[in-house]
Scaffold this motif. Structure first.
Motif, short mmCIF file in Angstrom:
data_model
loop_
_atom_site.label_atom_id
_atom_site.label_comp_id
_atom_site.label_asym_id
_atom_site.label_seq_id
_atom_site.Cartn_x
_atom_site.Cartn_y
_atom_site.Cartn_z
N ARG A 213 33.63 25.14 12.56
CA ARG A 213 32.73 24.01 12.36
C ARG A 213 31.50 24.40 11.54
O ARG A 213 30.69 23.54 11.20
N HIS A 214 31.38 25.69 11.24
CA HIS A 214 30.20 26.17 10.50
C HIS A 214 30.29 25.74 9.04
O HIS A 214 31.37 25.80 8.43
N PRO A 215 29.20 25.30 8.43
CA PRO A 215 29.25 24.84 7.03
C PRO A 215 29.75 25.90 6.05
O PRO A 215 30.34 25.56 5.03
N SER A 216 29.52 27.17 6.34
CA SER A 216 29.92 28.22 5.41
C SER A 216 31.39 28.61 5.54
O SER A 216 31.90 29.39 4.73
N CYS A 217 32.08 28.05 6.55
CA CYS A 217 33.49 28.41 6.76
C CYS A 217 34.35 27.92 5.59
O CYS A 217 34.23 26.77 5.15
N SER A 218 35.22 28.79 5.10
CA SER A 218 36.08 28.44 3.97
C SER A 218 37.30 27.62 4.38
O SER A 218 38.00 27.08 3.54
N TYR A 219 37.56 27.54 5.69
CA TYR A 219 38.79 26.89 6.17
C TYR A 219 38.48 25.58 6.87
O TYR A 219 37.47 25.46 7.57
N ARG A 220 39.36 24.63 6.68
CA ARG A 220 39.34 23.40 7.44
C ARG A 220 40.76 23.16 7.96
O ARG A 220 41.73 23.28 7.21
N ASP A 569 31.32 23.71 -11.49
CA ASP A 569 32.15 24.49 -10.55
C ASP A 569 31.45 25.82 -10.28
O ASP A 569 31.70 26.83 -10.93
N ILE A 570 30.54 25.80 -9.35
CA ILE A 570 29.82 27.01 -8.95
C ILE A 570 29.76 27.03 -7.43
O ILE A 570 29.57 26.00 -6.79
N SER A 571 29.96 28.20 -6.84
CA SER A 571 29.97 28.30 -5.38
C SER A 571 29.27 29.57 -4.95
O SER A 571 29.15 30.53 -5.71
N TYR A 572 28.82 29.56 -3.70
CA TYR A 572 28.14 30.72 -3.13
C TYR A 572 28.74 31.03 -1.76
O TYR A 572 29.12 30.12 -1.02
N LYS A 573 28.82 32.33 -1.42
CA LYS A 573 29.25 32.72 -0.09
C LYS A 573 28.63 34.07 0.24
O LYS A 573 28.52 34.93 -0.64
N TYR A 574 28.20 34.23 1.49
CA TYR A 574 27.70 35.53 1.95
C TYR A 574 28.83 36.21 2.71
O TYR A 574 29.22 35.76 3.79
N MET A 575 29.38 37.29 2.14
CA MET A 575 30.55 37.94 2.70
C MET A 575 30.36 39.45 2.68
O MET A 575 29.91 40.02 1.68
#
Length: 585
Positions: A213-220, A569-575
């Motif tokens: 349910r977290h906004p940063s999650c890549s999966y739905r 088409d630009i995206s950000y993720k903290y991994m």
């Protein structure tokens, strides 16, 4: 100015993932060990032995979880690297629905088959009662174990291995509490331990499920509809090598039990059991490094960042070598391992020391072979991965069998000989393939130097002067690739803001390091990946927020606002402890 990629950020990501993976495995193993301790304290040795008898059954269930989840996780990692989150969600959802249908069905079938299963586990009817009691509880929740394992993999791959450590630790604590209450207070015996194990998996699923349910999650979680069968087959095919490896490992151990017993009777079998325990410790290290390769490497391959994957693979090989070397040192310390296993007689301690020192020489080639197999699988060399895993086990059994039949006193020397023989053959094959392909792939890892496109890679010091230098290099590279001037101008304008933001605002010791820039061009399509190890900061959200709620006269985030408008088409993720920005044109 550094003209090529350095290993700092790759090393940081690998260290974060491997440490979390090893800690997760250690906590899970501790929970399993405490099951036996609680039973020993309240029920006695018969219940502990019953727990050992069901180990092959629980191992088989774990292998089924691997088949559903491990390959799906690797495929999802590549999709995340391509910024194809819709496909990543479809792959994830297929794995979850597979477990919730086939996994639940398997649990019910296992429950109805417990008498038949126990006849396979042991020929002694008197020994079947307690293991059967355990399985009547455990197998009904076998699907929970599969789902827990799947969520651990997917959440860690999505950049949050520490969240997995916390969830598994809370699950292990729950297991211990339920064990003590159910066995010690309610006197449910071995059934209480089974209940505690299912409680552990339930807590894991609930805590990790919250991340979805977290906004940063890549999966739905979604229903893949007409793609379900195709995705399911793909997941299973991708997970087959690792699943086959785990099954073969169990079969190999059964073969070696008989071979060593025939060669050296009870004494040899006891020594072999000690060697097995040390081998399992090495497997914890190996799995941690392999999972990092599948997760971080999968993302890199999805980004077309073969240079980064090459750096990661070399660091992974070095990391596993160092970890195994530490284990070998422990095995060479006089009496250290023998005393751990309750051996007190000087003669027996000397014999164990001798066996362990010979056996320890297997550890390094064994670990390197499996680590290279993980690299092959990330590169989608599935047939080679399966051949390696089958070949390694086959050579081990055949070599030990040869020594047992012809020189039983020297049977322990067969272990390092088998390991080095197979690793040598594996490296020779890699070298031959590299030469046949005109050195277009690495002679060690078979990683291609190019995949049909052109790329620019560099590590940029946190300096505005160096940022300007790299921007000129990127502009020249795009011109050489004949990208149209309008696209080049817009991209350079946006990169200038993004890279300047990184150089100015990263804090702490990181300013003495550098951040990575990867530009890949193929068929006039451009992909750019920016990675830095500074404090978490989402320039994409900051730019969009500034765009929707501008303040008159406030220049804050103006450049990021411009970038958000220009780049669609630009995206950000903290991994893995890194800020990652991906741009696609």
């Amino acid at each position: 100015m550094e003209n090529s990629r350095n290993t700092y950020l790759v090393s940081k990501a690998l260290k974060n993932f491997v440490m979390a993976s090893i800690l997760t495995a250690a906590v899970a193993q501790l929970a399993s060990t405490l099951d036996a301790v609680v039973l020993a304290q309240f029920e006695g040795s018969e219940s502990v032995s019953a727990l050992t008898l069901v180990l092959p059954v629980t191992t088989f269930i774990s292998c089924l979880g691997l088949l559903f989840a491990f390959g799906a996780n690797a495929l999802a990692a590549r999709a995340i690297g391509r910024h194809d989150l819709k496909n990543a969600s479809a792959i994830f959802s297929t794995a979850v629905w597979s477990i919730l249908t086939l996994g639940v069905l398997f649990s019910l079938l296992m429950y109805m088959s417990i008498p038949a299963v126990m006849r396979v586990v042991t020929d002694e009817a008197a020994l079947r009662e307690l293991p059967a009691e355990y399985l009547r509880i455990y197998v009904l929740g076998a699907w929970l174990e599969m789902l827990s394992y799947a969520l651990c993999l997917f959440v860690a791959t999505d950049g949050h291995p520490r969240r997995v450590v916390v969830a598994v630790s809370m699950g292990a604590l729950t297991n211990v509490v339920v064990d003590v209450l159910a066995v010690g207070w309610l006197e449910w015996g071995i059934r209480g331990v089974a209940l505690g194990t299912l409680a552990q998996f339930t807590v894991n699923v609930l805590l990790l499920g919250l991340y979805l349910r977290h906004p940063s999650c890549s999966y739905r979680l979604l229903w893949p509809s007409d793609r379900l069968y195709q995705l399911f087959v793909g997941n299973v095919q991708e997970g087959a090598p690792v699943t086959i490896g785990n099954i073969l490992m169990a079969i190999t151990v059964l073969f070696l039990n008989n071979i060593i017993f025939d060669a050296q009777a009870d004494r040899g079998l006891f020594f072999w059991s000690i060697c097995q325990q040390m081998l399992m410790v090495s497997v914890v290290f190996i799995n941690g490094v392999m999972e990092a390769l599948f997760a971080i490497g999968g993302v890199m391959v999805g980004e077309h960042d073969l240079k980064g994957f090459s750096l990661l693979s070399r660091k992974a090989l070095l990391t596993i070598s160092l970890l195994i070397f530490l284990l070998i040192i422990l095995m060479w310390i006089p009496d250290a391992v023998g005393i751990m296993f309750g051996i007190e007689e000087p003669e027996e301690l000397a014999a164990v020391n001798h066996v362990l020192r010979i056996f320890s020489l297997l550890m390094l080639p064994f670990a390197l072979t499996l680590t290279l197999m993980a690299v092959y699988q990330v590169l989608e060399r599935m047939v080679l991965s399966v051949v390696v895993i089958i070949g390694q086990m086959a050579v081990l059994v055949l070599t030990i069998g040869f020594f047992a039949n012809n020189a039983p006193a020297y049977v322990w020397y067969g272990f390092p000989l088998a390991g080095f023989l197979f690793l040598g053959a594996q490296l020779l094959y890699s070298y031959i393939i590299s030469r046949r392909q005109d050195n277009r792939v690495s002679a060690l890892t078979l990683i291609p130097y190019s995949e049909g496109g052109s790329s620019l890679d560099c590590s940029v010091p946190y300096s505005l002067t160096d940022v300007s230098t790299v921007l000129r290099q990127i502009e020249k590279f795009l011109e050489d690739m004949r990208i149209d001037k309008h696209t080049t101008f817009n991209l350079i304008l946006c990169l200038e803001e993004l890279m300047t933001n990184i150089a100015k605002h990263s804090t702490g010791h990181i300013v003495h390091r550098s951040f990575d820039v990867h530009v890949f061009v193929k068929d006039q399509h451009v992909r750019v990946a920016l990675k830095d190890g500074g404090r978490p900061f989402d320039p994409v959200s900051a730019g969009r927020a500034a765009n929707t709620d501008p303040v008159d006269g406030d220049p804050s985030n103006l450049g990021l606002r411009i970038a958000a408008n220009i780049l669609s088409d630009i995206s950000y993720k903290y991994m893995y402890g890194l800020n990652m920005v991906l741009i696609k044109l």
